[in-house]
Design a protein around this motif. Structure first.
Motif, PDB file in Angstrom:
ATOM      1  N   GLN A  60       0.803  -1.216   0.000  1.00 56.20           N
ATOM      2  CA  GLN A  60       0.000   0.000   0.000  1.00 56.20           C
ATOM      3  C   GLN A  60       0.842   1.277   0.000  1.00 56.20           C
ATOM      4  N   LEU A  61       2.150   1.150   0.181  1.00 61.90           N
ATOM      5  CA  LEU A  61       3.007   2.333   0.133  1.00 61.90           C
ATOM      6  C   LEU A  61       2.966   2.945  -1.265  1.00 61.90           C
ATOM      7  N   PRO A  62       2.971   4.270  -1.365  1.00 60.74           N
ATOM      8  CA  PRO A  62       2.932   4.912  -2.683  1.00 60.74           C
ATOM      9  C   PRO A  62       4.132   4.531  -3.545  1.00 60.74           C
ATOM     10  N   GLN A  63       3.958   4.607  -4.847  1.00 61.41           N
ATOM     11  CA  GLN A  63       5.044   4.343  -5.783  1.00 61.41           C
ATOM     12  C   GLN A  63       6.235   5.239  -5.459  1.00 61.41           C
ATOM     13  N   GLY A  64       7.422   4.637  -5.341  1.00 64.46           N
ATOM     14  CA  GLY A  64       8.635   5.405  -5.099  1.00 64.46           C
ATOM     15  C   GLY A  64       8.757   5.988  -3.707  1.00 64.46           C
ATOM     16  N   ALA A  65       7.959   5.514  -2.752  1.00 66.27           N
ATOM     17  CA  ALA A  65       7.993   6.052  -1.388  1.00 66.27           C
ATOM     18  C   ALA A  65       9.366   5.826  -0.746  1.00 66.27           C
ATOM     19  N   LEU A  72      10.568  -7.037  -2.187  1.00 66.47           N
ATOM     20  CA  LEU A  72       9.108  -6.959  -2.183  1.00 66.47           C
ATOM     21  C   LEU A  72       8.595  -5.861  -3.112  1.00 66.47           C
ATOM     22  N   ARG A  73       9.291  -4.708  -3.068  1.00 63.93           N
ATOM     23  CA  ARG A  73       8.856  -3.531  -3.826  1.00 63.93           C
ATOM     24  C   ARG A  73      10.069  -2.841  -4.438  1.00 63.93           C
ATOM     25  N   TYR A 100      10.301  10.467   6.090  1.00 67.75           N
ATOM     26  CA  TYR A 100      10.159   9.144   5.477  1.00 67.75           C
ATOM     27  C   TYR A 100       8.674   8.821   5.348  1.00 67.75           C
ATOM     28  N   ALA A 101       8.339   8.052   4.309  1.00 62.16           N
ATOM     29  CA  ALA A 101       6.967   7.559   4.188  1.00 62.16           C
ATOM     30  C   ALA A 101       6.737   6.394   5.134  1.00 62.16           C
ATOM     31  N   ALA A 102       7.816   5.678   5.451  1.00 60.77           N
ATOM     32  CA  ALA A 102       7.733   4.534   6.362  1.00 60.77           C
ATOM     33  C   ALA A 102       9.119   4.255   6.915  1.00 60.77           C
ATOM     34  N   ILE A 103       9.158   3.615   8.066  1.00 57.11           N
ATOM     35  CA  ILE A 103      10.413   3.122   8.617  1.00 57.11           C
ATOM     36  C   ILE A 103      10.195   1.685   9.070  1.00 57.11           C
ATOM     37  N   ILE A 104      11.292   0.947   9.201  1.00 58.96           N
ATOM     38  CA  ILE A 104      11.207  -0.444   9.647  1.00 58.96           C
ATOM     39  C   ILE A 104      12.039  -0.595  10.916  1.00 58.96           C
ATOM     40  N   LEU A 105      11.408  -1.139  11.955  1.00 66.37           N
ATOM     41  CA  LEU A 105      12.060  -1.380  13.238  1.00 66.37           C
ATOM     42  C   LEU A 105      11.736  -2.796  13.697  1.00 66.37           C
ATOM     43  N   ALA A 106      12.394  -3.230  14.756  1.00 67.71           N
ATOM     44  CA  ALA A 106      12.128  -4.557  15.310  1.00 67.71           C
ATOM     45  C   ALA A 106      10.878  -4.528  16.181  1.00 67.71           C
ATOM     46  N   CYS A 107       9.996  -5.492  15.977  1.00 63.56           N
ATOM     47  CA  CYS A 107       8.821  -5.613  16.848  1.00 63.56           C
ATOM     48  C   CYS A 107       9.245  -5.752  18.308  1.00 63.56           C
ATOM     49  N   ALA A 108      10.309  -6.510  18.545  1.00 67.39           N
ATOM     50  CA  ALA A 108      10.756  -6.770  19.915  1.00 67.39           C
ATOM     51  C   ALA A 108      11.047  -5.475  20.657  1.00 67.39           C
ATOM     52  N   GLY A 109      11.803  -4.583  20.028  1.00 72.05           N
ATOM     53  CA  GLY A 109      12.150  -3.329  20.677  1.00 72.05           C
ATOM     54  C   GLY A 109      10.937  -2.461  20.940  1.00 72.05           C
ATOM     55  N   LEU A 110      10.030  -2.393  19.972  1.00 76.64           N
ATOM     56  CA  LEU A 110       8.819  -1.593  20.147  1.00 76.64           C
ATOM     57  C   LEU A 110       7.947  -2.163  21.261  1.00 76.64           C
ATOM     58  N   ASN A 111       7.847  -3.483  21.325  1.00 73.36           N
ATOM     59  CA  ASN A 111       7.076  -4.109  22.403  1.00 73.36           C
ATOM     60  C   ASN A 111       7.672  -3.773  23.763  1.00 73.36           C
ATOM     61  N   ARG A 112       8.992  -3.875  23.869  1.00 76.26           N
ATOM     62  CA  ARG A 112       9.656  -3.639  25.151  1.00 76.26           C
ATOM     63  C   ARG A 112       9.516  -2.193  25.610  1.00 76.26           C
TER      64      ARG A 112
END
Length: 215
Positions: free
Chosen positions: A115-120, A136-137, A161-173
């Motif tokens: 769902q991220l825009p083209q070229g995001a 993936l994209r 940024y349109a999006a960032i990627i982080l670890a679920c573990a860190g966000l949960n903690r």
């Protein structure tokens, strides 16, 4: 006195505090201290981290403190450890794993990578994540992002940024799981072999290591 070495970021302190609390629960009589150690990566937030000369920049000073006997053990995210530890150190324990998946964080209406825009523009400091996002994209623009979790979230909020990627573990903690747009399935993004490890000198903390292994 058992001294636990850690970096000073909120996530590093959260992880080290968890280890401290597990030790204290099993050994109530133990005197424990957490010692914050600044690493090369903490002091220089602008340097690129990809080159071989940058290996260990998140842990080098902590390893040196272990070898010098200034601390007794350290708590690291496995991703920060170089492939080879100094001969005088060992990985004493790998605690039970948190959610191993990676998380995509984006605008509220984005719940899937497609769902991220083209070229995001997508921010991640991990070569592993960058390669898999582009698999993936291929149309997306993927670039490095530095800073602790709060800093990266602020950069996302500010529209850098349109999006960032982080670890679920860190966000949960950190109690930030509500910020996750989607948790990436293993079919989309394979994680690292581990997230949190506790190096120490061989034999120095044997009882503690055994206790944490049973946690």
């Amino acid at each position: 006195m058992l001294i636990i070495g850690t970096r000073g970021s909120k996530l590093a302190l959260t992880q080290a505090s968890w280890v401290r609390d597990q030790i204290q629960r099993r050994f109530p009589e133990a005197a424990l201290e957490m010692r914050i150690i600044k690493t090369t990566a903490d002091r220089d937030q602008l340097m690129p981290l990809r080159s071989a000369s940058r290996r260990g920049v998140f842990v080098k000073e902590i390893e040196e403190a272990l070898i010098a006997g200034e601390i007794d053990l350290a708590v690291h995210s496995a991703k920060d450890l170089p492939s080879n530890l100094p001969d005088s150190l060992e990985i004493s324990v790998i605690p039970e794993r948190e959610d191993a998946r990676d998380a995509l964080l984006s605008a509220p209406e984005i719940t899937l990578v497609r769902q991220l825009p083209q070229g995001a523009l997508v921010g991640t400091g991990s070569v592993r994540r960058q390669a898999q996002v582009l698999a993936l994209r291929p149309d997306l623009r993927v670039t490095d992002i530095r800073g602790n979790v709060d800093t990266r979230l602020e950069k996302l909020r500010a529209g850098q940024y349109a999006a960032i990627i982080l670890a679920c573990a860190g966000l949960n903690r950190l109690g930030l799981s509500g910020r996750i747009s989607t948790r990436l399935d293993f079919s989309e993004m394979l994680p690292l072999p581990g997230r949190e490890r506790s190096p120490s000198k061989p034999g120095k903390t044997m009882r503690v290591s055994a206790a944490l292994s049973r946690s």
